[in-house]
Scaffold this motif. Structure first.
Motif, PDB file in Angstrom:
ATOM      1  N   SER A  93       0.831  -1.213   0.000  1.00 37.50           N
ATOM      2  CA  SER A  93       0.000   0.000   0.000  1.00 37.50           C
ATOM      3  C   SER A  93       0.857   1.251   0.000  1.00 37.50           C
ATOM      4  CB  SER A  93      -0.958   0.005   1.196  1.00 37.50           C
ATOM      5  OG  SER A  93      -0.232   0.053   2.412  1.00 37.50           O
ATOM      6  N   CYS A  96       1.929   1.825  -3.559  1.00 37.11           N
ATOM      7  CA  CYS A  96       0.820   2.305  -4.385  1.00 37.11           C
ATOM      8  C   CYS A  96       0.531   3.780  -4.145  1.00 37.11           C
ATOM      9  CB  CYS A  96      -0.442   1.486  -4.095  1.00 37.11           C
ATOM     10  SG  CYS A  96      -0.322  -0.215  -4.657  1.00 37.11           S
ATOM     11  N   THR A  97       0.656   4.242  -2.916  1.00 38.34           N
ATOM     12  CA  THR A  97       0.309   5.629  -2.613  1.00 38.34           C
ATOM     13  C   THR A  97       1.469   6.589  -2.826  1.00 38.34           C
ATOM     14  OG1 THR A  97       0.847   5.352  -0.275  1.00 38.34           O
ATOM     15  CG2 THR A  97      -1.429   4.943  -0.926  1.00 38.34           C
TER      16      THR A  97
END
Length: 169
Positions: A93, A96-97
């Motif tokens: 995550s 992804c961010t």
């Protein structure tokens, strides 16, 4: 030659934690992995007692760099299979961010102190299952040693230059 390269846990978390600290990003699990790495001492001691383990070291300068050191010391080559790496949710995550290439963090990030292990192919599945049952961590196959050439490759491309080299960086 022929041995399977396996890695414990999930490399790349420390590098992501360092990036988070430098960028002021809230990622407590990754920051903790960077500030308080957990060396796999007990796990390494157990692996060292296994006859099928032919070489082992920790990942301090990056997975590619350190695994390459095993290959060079053995006079053989290494083909990585990065698609088999275990990526924990916190790291996936974060990538992804933040727009960071996950593969870069996992393959070249250091200071994780996970273990890389050269295991005889016939014993790799058994040892990986036993390791996970005993320690609650994956011992994932991520490459194969070969005597067909020397160096480190990822997807057929030379990767010997990746990772931290104390004499180059």
């Amino acid at each position: 030659p022929g041995d399977i390269l396996c890695v414990s846990g999930a490399p790349g978390r420390s590098a992501a934690g360092l990036f988070a600290l430098q960028a002021g990003v809230d990622a407590p699990e990754l920051v903790a992995a960077h500030l308080r790495p957990e060396p796999r001492i007990v796990e390494g001691q157990w692996l060292a007692t296994q006859d099928a383990v032919h070489a082992m070291m920790d990942v301090s300068d990056g997975l590619v760099q350190d695994a390459g050191r095993i290959a060079v010391a053995s006079g053989i080559g290494l083909d990585f299979l990065p698609e088999q790496l275990v990526v924990p949710p916190a790291l996936a995550s974060f990538e992804c961010t933040q727009g960071i290439e996950l593969i870069d963090l996992v393959m070249t990030g250091g200071e994780d102190y996970e273990l890389i292990v050269a295991i005889a192919p016939a014993a790799q599945d058994r040892l990986s299952r036993a390791f996970e049952a005993r320690f609650g961590l994956p011992l994932a196959p991520v490459g194969r040693f070969t005597d067909a050439w020397h160096g480190v490759r990822i997807a057929g491309e030379d990767a010997s230059h990746l990772g931290f080299d104390h004499f180059r960086d």
